[in-house]
Design an enzyme around this catalytic site. Structure first.
Site, PDB file in Angstrom:
ATOM      1  N   ASN A  86       0.796  -1.229   0.000  1.00  0.00           N
ATOM      2  CA  ASN A  86       0.000   0.000   0.000  1.00  0.00           C
ATOM      3  C   ASN A  86       0.831   1.283   0.000  1.00  0.00           C
ATOM      4  O   ASN A  86       0.277   2.361  -0.117  1.00  0.00           O
ATOM      5  CB  ASN A  86      -0.920  -0.018   1.235  1.00  0.00           C
ATOM      6  CG  ASN A  86      -1.753   1.227   1.377  1.00  0.00           C
ATOM      7  OD1 ASN A  86      -2.593   1.525   0.520  1.00  0.00           O
ATOM      8  ND2 ASN A  86      -1.524   1.983   2.436  1.00  0.00           N
TER       9      ASN A  86
ATOM     10  N   TYR B 298       3.166   9.430 -11.317  1.00  0.00           N
ATOM     11  CA  TYR B 298       2.240   8.690 -10.454  1.00  0.00           C
ATOM     12  C   TYR B 298       1.348   7.801 -11.310  1.00  0.00           C
ATOM     13  O   TYR B 298       1.160   6.613 -11.022  1.00  0.00           O
ATOM     14  CB  TYR B 298       1.401   9.668  -9.635  1.00  0.00           C
ATOM     15  CG  TYR B 298       0.376   9.022  -8.738  1.00  0.00           C
ATOM     16  CD1 TYR B 298       0.734   8.518  -7.495  1.00  0.00           C
ATOM     17  CD2 TYR B 298      -0.967   8.914  -9.129  1.00  0.00           C
ATOM     18  CE1 TYR B 298      -0.202   7.910  -6.664  1.00  0.00           C
ATOM     19  CE2 TYR B 298      -1.906   8.320  -8.317  1.00  0.00           C
ATOM     20  CZ  TYR B 298      -1.516   7.819  -7.081  1.00  0.00           C
ATOM     21  OH  TYR B 298      -2.456   7.219  -6.269  1.00  0.00           O
TER      22      TYR B 298
ATOM     23  N   LYS C  97       1.191   3.704 -11.348  1.00  0.00           N
ATOM     24  CA  LYS C  97      -0.022   2.971 -10.992  1.00  0.00           C
ATOM     25  C   LYS C  97      -0.507   2.088 -12.145  1.00  0.00           C
ATOM     26  O   LYS C  97      -1.080   1.016 -11.912  1.00  0.00           O
ATOM     27  CB  LYS C  97      -1.112   3.943 -10.554  1.00  0.00           C
ATOM     28  CG  LYS C  97      -0.818   4.635  -9.228  1.00  0.00           C
ATOM     29  CD  LYS C  97      -0.663   3.645  -8.084  1.00  0.00           C
ATOM     30  CE  LYS C  97      -0.541   4.335  -6.736  1.00  0.00           C
ATOM     31  NZ  LYS C  97      -0.451   3.373  -5.610  1.00  0.00           N
TER      32      LYS C  97
ATOM     33  N   THR D 131      -6.800  11.973   2.254  1.00  0.00           N
ATOM     34  CA  THR D 131      -5.759  11.508   3.167  1.00  0.00           C
ATOM     35  C   THR D 131      -4.641  12.538   3.223  1.00  0.00           C
ATOM     36  O   THR D 131      -4.729  13.624   2.634  1.00  0.00           O
ATOM     37  CB  THR D 131      -5.169  10.166   2.703  1.00  0.00           C
ATOM     38  OG1 THR D 131      -4.429  10.387   1.487  1.00  0.00           O
ATOM     39  CG2 THR D 131      -6.252   9.138   2.458  1.00  0.00           C
TER      40      THR D 131
END
Length: 248
Positions: A72, A144, A148, A179
């Site tokens: 994660n 990013y 991913k 988050t």
């Protein structure tokens, strides 16, 4: 991250033994205090292979096996990718995003696979955190997004042969989660209805963990909905080209 903490909390409530690997020693030590003796914390730099080796080694020494890996770790941001070069030729881009979001996941899954093969009864479950950016372009976050995409490809590729070894490999593809990955100034541009509930993502992770048919599943979790994103169909003769092992 907030997601990792939430999944750890859900597993703790179900009685799991937990090994938490993270760079943040303060939070990690507090979790051990909060969760009790069935939890250990190992300070880990996921970009450092031997740091992860130590984390896996300590986990298996403490708990005598490995049933679940939640890969994660992640960071976000542009990484200065579009900055105008102030020298020529331009310096190479920072690959920290790729190192955390993809290379770190590769290390976790590689080690998880090998340790699960050594269980008294070989097998286990690996769930990777990919992203909605695994499916769609993200012009503002190119490194990013590419990382991913790589996580999704890693999951789909590993899941096929490892299913024959009783190791179920799957992933989640969350949408925007409020988050600590981004500063509040970034989150302010989103409407509240756009955010994806951490509770729903945790529920999806636990369902994959309990699902005997989880191998290869990529579950997109966006706002209040969950979608099973199946791989695209093979065109013409591409299946024979890509799937070189006829047993697949």
């Amino acid at each position: 991250s907030g997601l990792g903490l939430a999944v750890a909390g859900a597993l703790h409530s179900k009685g799991w033994n937990l090994a938490i690997a993270d760079l943040d020693s303060t939070k990690g030590t507090k979790l051990v205090t909060d969760f009790g003796p069935n939890t250990i914390f190992i300070k880990t730099d996921v970009t450092d292979y031997f740091s992860q080796v130590l984390a896996f080694k300590k986990t298996v020494q403490r708990f005598s096996g490995l049933d679940f890996v939640f890969a994660n770790a992640g960071i976000a941001g542009r990484g200065g990718f579009y900055d105008v070069a102030n020298e020529w030729p331009p310096k190479p881009p920072s690959l920290l995003l790729q190192d955390v979001c993809l290379t770190g996941v590769v290390y976790s899954c590689w080690l998880g696979m090998h340790y699960m093969r050594r269980n008294a009864v070989p097998g286990g479950s690996i769930v990777m955190t990919a992203s909605a950016a695994s499916l769609y372009p993200s012009p503002d976050l190119p490194l990013y997004c590419s990382s991913k995409h790589g996580v999704l490809g890693l999951m789909r590729s590993m899941s096929i042969p490892l299913a024959r070894e009783n190791i179920r490999v799957s992933c989640i593809l969350p949408g925007a989660i409020h988050t600590s990955l981004h500063p509040e100034a970034v989150w302010a541009q989103f409407g509240k209805e756009s955010f994806t509930s951490i509770d729903l993502i945790v529920k999806t992770v636990l369902e994959l963990l309990d699902d005997d048919e989880a191998a290869g599943k990529a579950m997109e979790v966006s706002a209040g909905e969950v979608f099973n994103r199946k791989q695209p169909e093979f065109c013409n003769d591409m299946m024979r080209t890509i799937m070189t092992d006829k047993e697949y």
